[in-house]
Scaffold this motif. Structure first.
Motif, short mmCIF file in Angstrom:
data_model
loop_
_atom_site.label_atom_id
_atom_site.label_comp_id
_atom_site.label_asym_id
_atom_site.label_seq_id
_atom_site.Cartn_x
_atom_site.Cartn_y
_atom_site.Cartn_z
N LEU A 290 -15.82 0.17 -21.65
CA LEU A 290 -14.94 -0.70 -21.08
C LEU A 290 -14.73 -1.74 -21.42
CD1 LEU A 290 -14.52 0.17 -17.49
CD2 LEU A 290 -13.04 1.54 -19.16
N LEU A 291 -15.69 -2.60 -21.50
CA LEU A 291 -15.32 -3.59 -22.62
C LEU A 291 -14.92 -3.77 -23.97
CD1 LEU A 291 -14.99 -7.10 -21.70
CD2 LEU A 291 -17.44 -6.98 -22.28
N SER A 292 -15.69 -3.06 -24.79
CA SER A 292 -15.62 -2.60 -26.14
C SER A 292 -14.17 -2.25 -26.26
CB SER A 292 -16.56 -1.77 -26.61
OG SER A 292 -16.49 -0.33 -26.13
N ALA A 293 -13.79 -0.98 -25.52
CA ALA A 293 -12.21 -0.43 -26.03
C ALA A 293 -11.63 -1.78 -25.95
CB ALA A 293 -12.43 0.30 -25.10
N LEU A 294 -11.29 -2.51 -25.52
CA LEU A 294 -9.78 -3.65 -26.01
C LEU A 294 -10.64 -4.96 -26.89
CD1 LEU A 294 -10.54 -5.17 -22.29
CD2 LEU A 294 -9.31 -2.89 -23.28
N LEU A 295 -11.56 -4.36 -27.92
CA LEU A 295 -11.95 -5.43 -28.50
C LEU A 295 -11.53 -5.78 -29.47
CD1 LEU A 295 -16.14 -6.01 -28.94
CD2 LEU A 295 -14.87 -7.62 -27.50
N ILE A 296 -10.98 -4.52 -30.30
CA ILE A 296 -10.39 -4.46 -31.87
C ILE A 296 -8.61 -4.39 -31.31
CG2 ILE A 296 -9.60 -3.10 -33.74
CD1 ILE A 296 -12.77 -2.60 -33.63
N VAL A 297 -8.24 -3.24 -30.06
CA VAL A 297 -6.90 -2.83 -29.95
C VAL A 297 -6.02 -4.33 -29.22
CG1 VAL A 297 -7.47 -2.41 -27.48
CG2 VAL A 297 -5.28 -1.17 -28.54
N LYS A 298 -7.29 -5.38 -28.73
CA LYS A 298 -6.44 -6.13 -28.05
C LYS A 298 -6.10 -7.28 -29.65
CE LYS A 298 -8.76 -9.25 -26.45
NZ LYS A 298 -10.28 -9.69 -25.86
N GLU A 299 -6.70 -7.12 -30.58
CA GLU A 299 -6.61 -8.15 -31.50
C GLU A 299 -5.21 -7.50 -32.55
OE1 GLU A 299 -8.93 -9.28 -34.09
OE2 GLU A 299 -10.41 -10.14 -32.80
N LYS A 300 -5.14 -5.77 -32.04
CA LYS A 300 -3.93 -5.34 -32.85
C LYS A 300 -2.14 -5.75 -32.13
CE LYS A 300 -6.20 -1.28 -34.63
NZ LYS A 300 -6.16 0.17 -34.20
N GLU A 301 -2.65 -5.89 -31.19
CA GLU A 301 -1.55 -6.15 -30.16
C GLU A 301 -0.71 -8.26 -30.17
OE1 GLU A 301 -2.17 -5.71 -25.87
OE2 GLU A 301 -1.56 -3.93 -26.02
N GLY B 130 -16.82 2.66 -27.40
CA GLY B 130 -15.88 1.39 -26.57
C GLY B 130 -14.72 1.44 -28.22
N LEU B 131 -15.63 1.28 -29.02
CA LEU B 131 -15.02 0.91 -30.63
C LEU B 131 -14.61 2.09 -31.30
CD1 LEU B 131 -17.66 -1.58 -31.89
CD2 LEU B 131 -15.37 -2.29 -31.30
N LEU B 132 -15.32 2.72 -30.77
CA LEU B 132 -14.39 3.93 -31.59
C LEU B 132 -13.09 4.09 -31.56
CD1 LEU B 132 -14.57 6.02 -33.97
CD2 LEU B 132 -15.68 7.55 -32.27
N ILE B 133 -12.99 4.29 -30.01
CA ILE B 133 -11.21 4.58 -29.15
C ILE B 133 -10.57 3.10 -29.85
CG2 ILE B 133 -10.39 4.44 -26.28
CD1 ILE B 133 -12.86 6.21 -25.32
N SER B 134 -10.97 1.62 -29.10
CA SER B 134 -10.04 0.65 -30.27
C SER B 134 -9.66 0.43 -31.30
CB SER B 134 -10.65 -0.18 -29.79
OG SER B 134 -10.60 -2.06 -29.55
N ILE B 135 -10.08 1.82 -31.60
CA ILE B 135 -9.91 1.24 -33.86
C ILE B 135 -9.06 3.08 -33.42
CG2 ILE B 135 -10.38 2.18 -35.37
CD1 ILE B 135 -13.22 1.33 -35.61
N ILE B 136 -8.69 3.56 -32.49
CA ILE B 136 -7.75 4.58 -32.65
C ILE B 136 -6.75 4.55 -31.97
CG2 ILE B 136 -9.34 6.62 -33.82
CD1 ILE B 136 -9.53 7.17 -30.78
#
Length: 371
Positions: free
Chosen positions: A190-201, A271-277
């Protein structure tokens, strides 16, 4: 590897976690899940509401009724009501089972004849119904054995039963080790899923696009801070299991630690994989919950042994890392084979493979450019 650039990213991630207060969720969510589910999930059936209809009113029927009255598994009620009225009570969910003692119960036993008894069990929840049925049959057979011994009838079979690995038959011993696997799958992801997508937003992902950092270095810089924080959870959950739930620990702590660190890396990679896609944080959170919570319950062995699964469900269980990790966890807590078990070593190697696979896929899918 550009060490200073990676260090700068790691420092930035730690600062961001503290600033956004997400660092508190790192330890709050796992502790809450373990305590809530550890006390909330109960597989043992106790104090089942049993209606006893004694149509014989004899000494032997009273002895049989006494077996139900002195058991923690039943809350018996003695009655002489009709079978139809008793069934209406079951339809109204006021009782869980009905035991009908026939009028010729003592007479037939004294003459060495078979005496048939009627048992009705509420089957709305099949697992609970089967458990209650087993308790009823065991109680009746034990009473029949005692009565037969007093009448001078020697039993043909004597059972010498021993329960291994969970001698006290405690729900906590069966549930809590499996919950550790669920917690360490859900919380880091859950935490790592927000790491990259947060930067995209926010648009800060352009800093990565313009930096000399490679994709693997960027992902490592994202993983390391959260990995270090959740590594502490491995010990927190271990202490909670031992001292709050009093679960025994019979195996190798080193095996527990190594497997848990690998498992956290797998969870973070998911989580990172989900954050990337994904492109939105809410989508990333929902998708992470679906990908982690559902397999974490269905295919972890908490509620049903993997060996009991058939067909597609058995195959699906082997496609998720939680099954392999929980096998090792149950070994370390309850069994204690450790590294002497070839299956534990094989499952450790499979966990390494899961991490490398997810990390490689994430590296391939991450694009260092605008789409």
């Amino acid at each position: 590897m550009k060490i200073r650039t990676v260090q700068a990213y790691i420092k930035k991630e730690f600062t961001e976690l503290v600033r956004t207060k997400l660092i508190y969720l790192v330890y709050l969510i796992p502790t809450m899940i373990l305590i809530l589910f550890g006390y909330g999930i109960r597989l043992e059936v106790t104090h089942a509401r049993v209606l006893l209809i004694d149509n014989d009113a004899s000494k032997l029927s009273a002895e049989l009724i006494g077996k139900f009255e002195h058991s923690k598994y039943f809350t018996p009620t003695l009655s002489h009501m009709s079978e139809q009225k008793a069934l209406r009570l079951m339809k109204q969910a006021k009782i869980d089972a009905i035991v009908i003692i026939p009028s010729s119960f003592e007479k037939r036993l004294l003459h060495g004849q078979i005496s048939e008894m009627g048992i009705f069990v509420d089957g709305s929840f099949p697992m609970r119904a089967l458990t209650i049925q087993s308790y009823l049959e065991g109680t009746i057979l034990k009473a029949a054995q005692d009565i037969g011994a007093r009448m001078g009838l020697k039993p043909k079979i004597a059972i010498n039963q021993r329960t291994l690995f969970n001698q006290a038959m405690r729900d906590e011993d069966a549930i809590v080790p499996g919950l550790i696997g669920l917690v360490l799958l859900v919380a880091p992801a859950l935490l790592s899923a927000l790491l990259i997508v947060k930067e995209k937003e926010k648009g800060t992902i352009f800093n990565f696009y313009a930096s000399p950092l490679s994709k693997s270095e960027f992902l490592a810089a994202k993983l390391i801070p959260v990995f270090l924080l959740h590594s502490i959870n491995i010990f927190v959950l271990f202490i909670l299991a031992l001292y709050i739930f009093e679960v025994p620990f019979r195996g190798s702590f080193f095996l527990y630690w190594v497997a848990s660190e690998l498992y956290v890396l797998i969870s973070l990679s998911i989580g990172l994989l989900i954050s990337i896609i994904t492109k939105r944080q809410i989508v990333a959170v929902v998708l992470t919950v679906i990908v982690t919570v559902i397999p974490g319950f269905l295919y972890s062995g908490i509620l049903m042994p993997i060996s009991s699964m058939k067909g597609e469900s058995y195959i699906e269980a082997h496609l998720f890392p939680v099954m392999y990790y929980n096998h090792i966890i149950y070994d370390t807590f309850l069994i204690g084979q450790g590294f002497a078990s070839q299956k534990n070593i094989l499952y450790l190697a499979i966990l390494v493979g899961f991490f490398l696979l997810y990390f490689l896929i994430g590296t391939l899918l991450l694009k260092k450019e605008m789409r």
